[in-house]
Design a protein around this motif. Sequence first.
Motif, PDB file in Angstrom:
ATOM      1  N   GLY A 260     -15.129   3.192  -0.228  1.00 23.37           N
ATOM      2  CA  GLY A 260     -13.586   3.348  -0.153  1.00 23.37           C
ATOM      3  C   GLY A 260     -12.794   3.643  -1.387  1.00 23.37           C
ATOM      4  N   ALA A 261     -13.357   4.726  -2.050  1.00 21.72           N
ATOM      5  CA  ALA A 261     -12.735   4.725  -3.405  1.00 21.72           C
ATOM      6  C   ALA A 261     -11.272   4.918  -3.678  1.00 21.72           C
ATOM      7  CB  ALA A 261     -13.626   5.788  -4.461  1.00 21.72           C
ATOM      8  N   GLY A 262     -10.874   5.919  -2.331  1.00 20.42           N
ATOM      9  CA  GLY A 262      -9.556   6.431  -1.973  1.00 20.42           C
ATOM     10  C   GLY A 262      -8.910   7.075  -3.620  1.00 20.42           C
ATOM     11  N   SER A 263      -7.935   6.588  -3.908  1.00 18.53           N
ATOM     12  CA  SER A 263      -7.402   7.159  -5.197  1.00 18.53           C
ATOM     13  C   SER A 263      -8.417   6.790  -6.504  1.00 18.53           C
ATOM     14  CB  SER A 263      -5.881   6.352  -5.395  1.00 18.53           C
ATOM     15  OG  SER A 263      -6.329   5.060  -5.705  1.00 18.53           O
ATOM     16  N   GLY A 264      -9.160   5.821  -6.424  1.00 13.98           N
ATOM     17  CA  GLY A 264      -9.892   5.385  -7.620  1.00 13.98           C
ATOM     18  C   GLY A 264      -9.520   4.312  -8.233  1.00 13.98           C
ATOM     19  N   TYR A 265      -8.000   3.800  -7.848  1.00 11.24           N
ATOM     20  CA  TYR A 265      -7.407   2.610  -8.446  1.00 11.24           C
ATOM     21  C   TYR A 265      -8.308   1.530  -8.628  1.00 11.24           C
ATOM     22  CZ  TYR A 265      -4.122  -0.927  -9.567  1.00 11.24           C
ATOM     23  OH  TYR A 265      -3.531  -1.901 -10.036  1.00 11.24           O
TER      24      TYR A 265
ATOM     25  N   THR B 254      -4.503   5.295   2.320  1.00  8.89           N
ATOM     26  CA  THR B 254      -3.610   4.308   1.449  1.00  8.89           C
ATOM     27  C   THR B 254      -4.350   4.029   0.202  1.00  8.89           C
ATOM     28  OG1 THR B 254      -4.435   2.495   2.531  1.00  8.89           O
ATOM     29  CG2 THR B 254      -2.403   3.723   3.361  1.00  8.89           C
ATOM     30  N   ILE B 255      -3.482   3.921  -0.820  1.00  9.88           N
ATOM     31  CA  ILE B 255      -4.035   3.155  -2.142  1.00  9.88           C
ATOM     32  C   ILE B 255      -3.607   1.807  -1.445  1.00  9.88           C
ATOM     33  CG2 ILE B 255      -1.810   3.656  -3.112  1.00  9.88           C
ATOM     34  CD1 ILE B 255      -3.157   3.236  -5.883  1.00  9.88           C
ATOM     35  N   SER B 256      -4.645   0.711  -1.836  1.00  4.94           N
ATOM     36  CA  SER B 256      -4.409  -0.685  -1.519  1.00  4.94           C
ATOM     37  C   SER B 256      -2.993  -1.312  -2.094  1.00  4.94           C
ATOM     38  CB  SER B 256      -5.686  -1.606  -1.363  1.00  4.94           C
ATOM     39  OG  SER B 256      -6.617  -0.981  -0.975  1.00  4.94           O
TER      40      SER B 256
ATOM     41  N   ILE C 273      -3.780  -7.338  -2.779  1.00  4.63           N
ATOM     42  CA  ILE C 273      -5.085  -7.317  -1.901  1.00  4.63           C
ATOM     43  C   ILE C 273      -6.321  -6.803  -2.894  1.00  4.63           C
ATOM     44  CG2 ILE C 273      -6.443  -6.148  -0.242  1.00  4.63           C
ATOM     45  CD1 ILE C 273      -4.563  -8.315   0.939  1.00  4.63           C
ATOM     46  N   VAL C 274      -6.101  -5.901  -3.662  1.00  2.60           N
ATOM     47  CA  VAL C 274      -7.062  -5.238  -4.820  1.00  2.60           C
ATOM     48  C   VAL C 274      -7.465  -6.760  -5.658  1.00  2.60           C
ATOM     49  CG1 VAL C 274      -7.343  -3.986  -6.829  1.00  2.60           C
ATOM     50  CG2 VAL C 274      -6.111  -3.010  -4.711  1.00  2.60           C
ATOM     51  N   ALA C 275      -6.475  -7.294  -6.082  1.00  2.35           N
ATOM     52  CA  ALA C 275      -6.814  -8.377  -7.044  1.00  2.35           C
ATOM     53  C   ALA C 275      -7.519  -9.629  -6.294  1.00  2.35           C
ATOM     54  CB  ALA C 275      -5.456  -9.026  -7.639  1.00  2.35           C
ATOM     55  N   ALA C 276      -7.034  -9.970  -5.093  1.00  3.62           N
ATOM     56  CA  ALA C 276      -7.583 -11.124  -4.391  1.00  3.62           C
ATOM     57  C   ALA C 276      -9.008 -10.680  -3.902  1.00  3.62           C
ATOM     58  CB  ALA C 276      -6.884 -11.291  -3.065  1.00  3.62           C
TER      59      ALA C 276
ATOM     60  N   PRO D  34       0.686  -1.098  -0.040  1.00  4.45           N
ATOM     61  CA  PRO D  34      -0.021  -0.011  -0.142  1.00  4.45           C
ATOM     62  C   PRO D  34       0.859   1.222  -0.001  1.00  4.45           C
ATOM     63  CG  PRO D  34      -0.158  -0.973   2.171  1.00  4.45           C
ATOM     64  CD  PRO D  34       0.912  -1.888   1.236  1.00  4.45           C
ATOM     65  N   LEU D  35       0.455   2.476  -0.585  1.00  4.21           N
ATOM     66  CA  LEU D  35       0.985   3.461  -0.561  1.00  4.21           C
ATOM     67  C   LEU D  35       0.316   4.872   0.081  1.00  4.21           C
ATOM     68  CD1 LEU D  35       2.781   3.584  -3.968  1.00  4.21           C
ATOM     69  CD2 LEU D  35       4.086   3.168  -1.909  1.00  4.21           C
ATOM     70  N   PRO D  36       1.037   5.695   0.826  1.00  2.00           N
ATOM     71  CA  PRO D  36       0.016   6.723   1.372  1.00  2.00           C
ATOM     72  C   PRO D  36      -0.236   7.572   0.163  1.00  2.00           C
ATOM     73  CG  PRO D  36       2.486   7.359   1.840  1.00  2.00           C
ATOM     74  CD  PRO D  36       2.415   5.835   1.200  1.00  2.00           C
ATOM     75  N   ILE D  37      -1.740   8.086   0.442  1.00  2.00           N
ATOM     76  CA  ILE D  37      -2.294   8.998  -0.132  1.00  2.00           C
ATOM     77  C   ILE D  37      -2.740  10.166   0.358  1.00  2.00           C
ATOM     78  CG2 ILE D  37      -3.043   7.499  -2.375  1.00  2.00           C
ATOM     79  CD1 ILE D  37      -5.787   7.214  -1.136  1.00  2.00           C
TER      80      ILE D  37
END
Length: 221
Positions: free
Chosen positions: A86-91, A60-62, A66-69, A52-55
């Motif tokens: 929990g759209a966060g960055s939208g990724y 965080t962007i996951s 985890i996104v894939a799973a 994950p990275l801070p946004i």
Amino acid sequence: MTDFQRRRDHMVVAHIASRGVRDEHVLTAMRTVPRERFVAEGMAEFAYADSPLPIAEGQTISQPYIVAAMIEAAEVRPGDRVLEVGAGSGYAAAVIGQIADRVVAIERHDALGASAKRRIADLGYANVDIRIGDGTRGAPDEAPFDAILVAAGAPVVPEALKEQLAIGGRLVIPVGEERSQTLCKVIRRTESRYEESDLGAVRFVPLIGERAWAEDGSRAA
Ligand code: SAM
């Protein structure tokens, strides 16, 4: 092939397929969406590390795996209508949008929601609708959904989300009393009941809302 495309392909092989994600729809979508466009400014070079990275807003962007799973567990298919909380960055919404017909993704922070909306528009992902609000209420105007994915840890499964599942629909949600250690549940709605199974332990930022945690960490619901 660009350097980012090469790194994306490597990410899918080394961090996602090798850890057991088999769904070709998911692998193709992860190979397509440019994660470097969703990370914070100056972080593009780390976009393809499996972390994950801070946004903005302390969120965080996951982690890509985890996104894939979670998308694999939600069995997202072409033709599906999907809700992401929990759209966060939208990724993740962008990845889901590569597979599903329509994605509604809700983010509670105005600033995050606004920049996610901008990115999605810049990339031309017309089937992804980013909204700002409390996602624990779902999106009744667009329900029912074939799949609902929640990208933050909840104390309990919000009833509104269960109710907004289509028959046969799948809800993937991290749930746990502890704010840091959470078991990701997969809930499938059948004609007569909700069937539950577990995806495993995951670590998420808290789901904050009317039917989740309160800002101060206490239970709102
Ligand atoms: N899916 C995101 C991505 O791809 O960048 C990662 C999301 S981050 C792990 C979780 C997000 O959930 C945060 O941006 C947080 O603000 C948001 N969030 C927490 N509670 C929420 C709620 N009740 N409704 C909508 N968004 C919420």
